[in-house]
Design a protein around this motif. Sequence first.
Motif, PDB file in Angstrom:
ATOM      1  N   GLU A  73       0.822  -1.215   0.000  1.00 32.82           N
ATOM      2  CA  GLU A  73       0.000   0.000   0.000  1.00 32.82           C
ATOM      3  C   GLU A  73       0.855   1.264   0.000  1.00 32.82           C
ATOM      4  O   GLU A  73       0.527   2.249  -0.682  1.00 32.82           O
ATOM      5  CB  GLU A  73      -0.942  -0.009   1.208  1.00 32.82           C
ATOM      6  CG  GLU A  73      -2.072  -1.022   1.083  1.00 32.82           C
ATOM      7  CD  GLU A  73      -3.027  -0.978   2.257  1.00 32.82           C
ATOM      8  OE1 GLU A  73      -2.685  -0.315   3.261  1.00 32.82           O
ATOM      9  OE2 GLU A  73      -4.095  -1.605   2.173  1.00 32.82           O
ATOM     10  N   ASN A  74       1.949   1.255   0.744  1.00 33.05           N
ATOM     11  CA  ASN A  74       2.824   2.425   0.771  1.00 33.05           C
ATOM     12  C   ASN A  74       3.430   2.690  -0.601  1.00 33.05           C
ATOM     13  O   ASN A  74       3.482   3.839  -1.064  1.00 33.05           O
ATOM     14  CB  ASN A  74       3.942   2.239   1.800  1.00 33.05           C
ATOM     15  CG  ASN A  74       3.488   2.519   3.214  1.00 33.05           C
ATOM     16  OD1 ASN A  74       2.627   3.353   3.451  1.00 33.05           O
ATOM     17  ND2 ASN A  74       4.068   1.818   4.179  1.00 33.05           N
ATOM     18  N   SER A  97       0.596   3.844  -3.085  1.00 34.18           N
ATOM     19  CA  SER A  97       0.060   5.186  -2.827  1.00 34.18           C
ATOM     20  C   SER A  97       0.983   6.271  -3.372  1.00 34.18           C
ATOM     21  O   SER A  97       0.527   7.309  -3.849  1.00 34.18           O
ATOM     22  CB  SER A  97      -0.166   5.394  -1.331  1.00 34.18           C
ATOM     23  OG  SER A  97       1.070   5.393  -0.632  1.00 34.18           O
ATOM     24  N   GLY A 124      -0.983   7.215  -6.420  1.00 41.19           N
ATOM     25  CA  GLY A 124      -1.689   8.309  -5.773  1.00 41.19           C
ATOM     26  C   GLY A 124      -0.962   9.626  -5.926  1.00 41.19           C
ATOM     27  O   GLY A 124      -1.440  10.564  -6.558  1.00 41.19           O
TER      28      GLY A 124
END
Length: 816
Positions: free
Chosen positions: A262-263, A266, A270
């Motif tokens: 996820e890191n 993102s 993201g």
Amino acid sequence: MLYKGLELDRFQEEAIAAINRDTSVIVTAPTGAGKTVIAEYAVEKCLQENCRVIYTAPIKALSNQKYRDFHAEYGDKIGIVTGDVVLNPYAQVLLMTTEIFRNTIFDDIERLQDVSYVIFDEIHYINDIERGTVWEESLIFAPQHIKFVCLSATIPNINPFAEWMQSVRDIDIEVVEELERPVPLKHHLYFKDYGIGSIKHITALRNRAKSEARKRKSDPLNNKRVKALPDDFTQTRLVPYLQREKQLPCLYFCFSRKGCEENASSLVFGSQLQLLNKKQKTEILRQFDELCIQFDIVEEKKITEFRRLVSCGIAYHHAGMLPTLKEVVERLFTSGLIQLLFTTETFAVGINMPACTVVFDSLEKFDGIGFRYLKAREYHQMSGRAGRRGIDTIGYVYAQIVPAYADSGEIRTVVADKIEPIESQFNLSYSSILNLYQKYGDDIYDVYTMSLSNHQNHVRVAKLNKQIEEKTETLQTLPEPECIHDGIDGSEQIQKHYRHKRNIEKKIRRLHVEITQVKSETRKKKKQKERVKRLNAVHKKIILLQREAEQSLCEGCQHLQTCTNRYKTIRREEERLQKLKKRTTHIQNDPRQQIAARLKVLEELGYTEAQTLLPRGSTAAHLYGYEVQLTQLLFGGFFERLTEAEINCLMVAIITEPRKDVYFKPLNDERLLEILYAVNSEIAFIQYLESKHKVTEITPMLEFRFCTAMLAWSRGCEFDQLEKYAHLDAGDFVRTFRLVIDQLRQIRRTMAGHTALVDKLSRCIGKINRDVIDAERQLRIGQENLDEMAPEDDVDNVDASQAAAPENPVSDPQAQ
């Protein structure tokens, strides 16, 4: 001193001098200080002198890396033997896991007669709760002519450890200790959503975070400014700051696989973060594509997404990934093109991949039971990856904390230089006990006296005995109760008084219960007379008991409180003294009691008799991991009743640990289920004997969750179809299936001579060991000089009894 063109540090020169004196040496130095050079020198010396040397590592990834490094320099003089791989097992330099070395000692110690040196990389693993005993057993029982080079991160109690090691080894042992890092580290805290500071800022930031939270809750629209941040606090986002300050590449440690992914995602998908220039992006994509083709993972899931990550100089690395994809990441990181790698803590163990900066996503982690703060040793092991020797003048370490919940005391303990001492984890398995019982008989209990545990317990017992002595002296000086009545012992009287008082109070409480019962039974008006009569009788009993209590000599005495205080003080000190004595007895006797308990279990199972091993005992002695379950099943004919795929299903049920958070497709084969339930009945009997004799570690029942996945794989399904049978990460499937292969190879070697069963077990292995599960194939592909390697026709059929080590270790989490 120059070695391989490098000017050596003082501690490296001292260690090499010890090796030249033909002594053993323990080297303790911070992570990244250059301990590997010492091991390389020992290997080179043995090659020059035509001696054999064994290099052991705690994890298979490190064994594989060392194999590649040494093979690139020395070619076919290098071999490797792990549970996954057997290549050139008769080589002059042999890489292996520590379990393999320990198993070799017990299986056939004669194989080690021509070994001059054994290198123990990461010797501080002797502190590992699950596996530390393997290092200890290896040091105790290895042939005495063998010299050891033990490499370790900082060990605070290095001298007591060396004293113990010298007590069990004949050859002199020298200690070389280095406390300074060649590249100093700067440690910082990153306060999430605020910026970079230090421990002194915790209180201010915690108060601010809580204040802001209260304001948001009470008045979300209130934009009133809060108190400014301290002047020496850097308000910033962390990753952009690292990029701006040229503190990349960075190892970013997360304590969950999900967090790693996820890191990374993102930042790329993201924030659209790009850490590479156009030329670097072209080069990393070229290398990535070539490696994916080389390792045949182009069509694997997540490759397209992963390609996008690496194009930005970002990646992740954890045990749930395919081993081949992990190797691709490792090679890209080594090339210097990956600037930000999110990884779990396994990346910190031994693998030589330093960075400029290390970041901790948190200083807390889940340890299988609950969340806890990192130990100082863990923190320094990981933070030691910061600072590349010869490249960086300073390494940077950032630990992310959430200000509102930060515990300054815990954080100080984690980041402090005071590292925890190593502790013995000596714990003989059934297999080890059988091997030692065969050699020592009833003298096996003396073996414990050779352990680091016993050495450390001597110190603990000495401290406890000193405390016992002090408590005893304190007791003797305490004033005792003194009775004013002639001929009455004060202590006995006050003790008698309170014992009598407690008995009376207990009787009165029972009578009050009786009152409640009488009232319940006589509610009706017609029972009113009975009610009064019965209640009066009970009340009279209570009055008599109260009068009886008043007859005590102590009741109403003006010295009662003084005598009571003295009595309670003495009792409290006596209880503390008894606890100390009980603790001392436990430390002295518990290890022997556990050996005795396991011997009783083995005797009742028919493994031993009159200090000799019976056939079952001889079989279990050659199995390392799950030895009792497997022996019972072998002698119970279970392997003959099952097909190859069903045997694999049984094996995965034995080696799998329970996991409640994973979907799995239930097993519906009634015949197979009936056999598996029968296996559980066998295990239940083992558990009964263990409980009966108070064995602390109970043999686990079968775990059925991955049985359908193993059946499908053994029957030829594609790897990407396995997720239909269990929701498991790809790396977990690979690791679990490889552990099954480990155990099957052990059984096959142990049952040599039983031709039909051996052939059947080979077919079992063949059904599993294909495609991405084949660890040897991965290692061969990874060799730069693949075409020059002499292939072995059938590694599965290497006769390990003739090699320098057995085929496989005890099943353990080394495949990460």
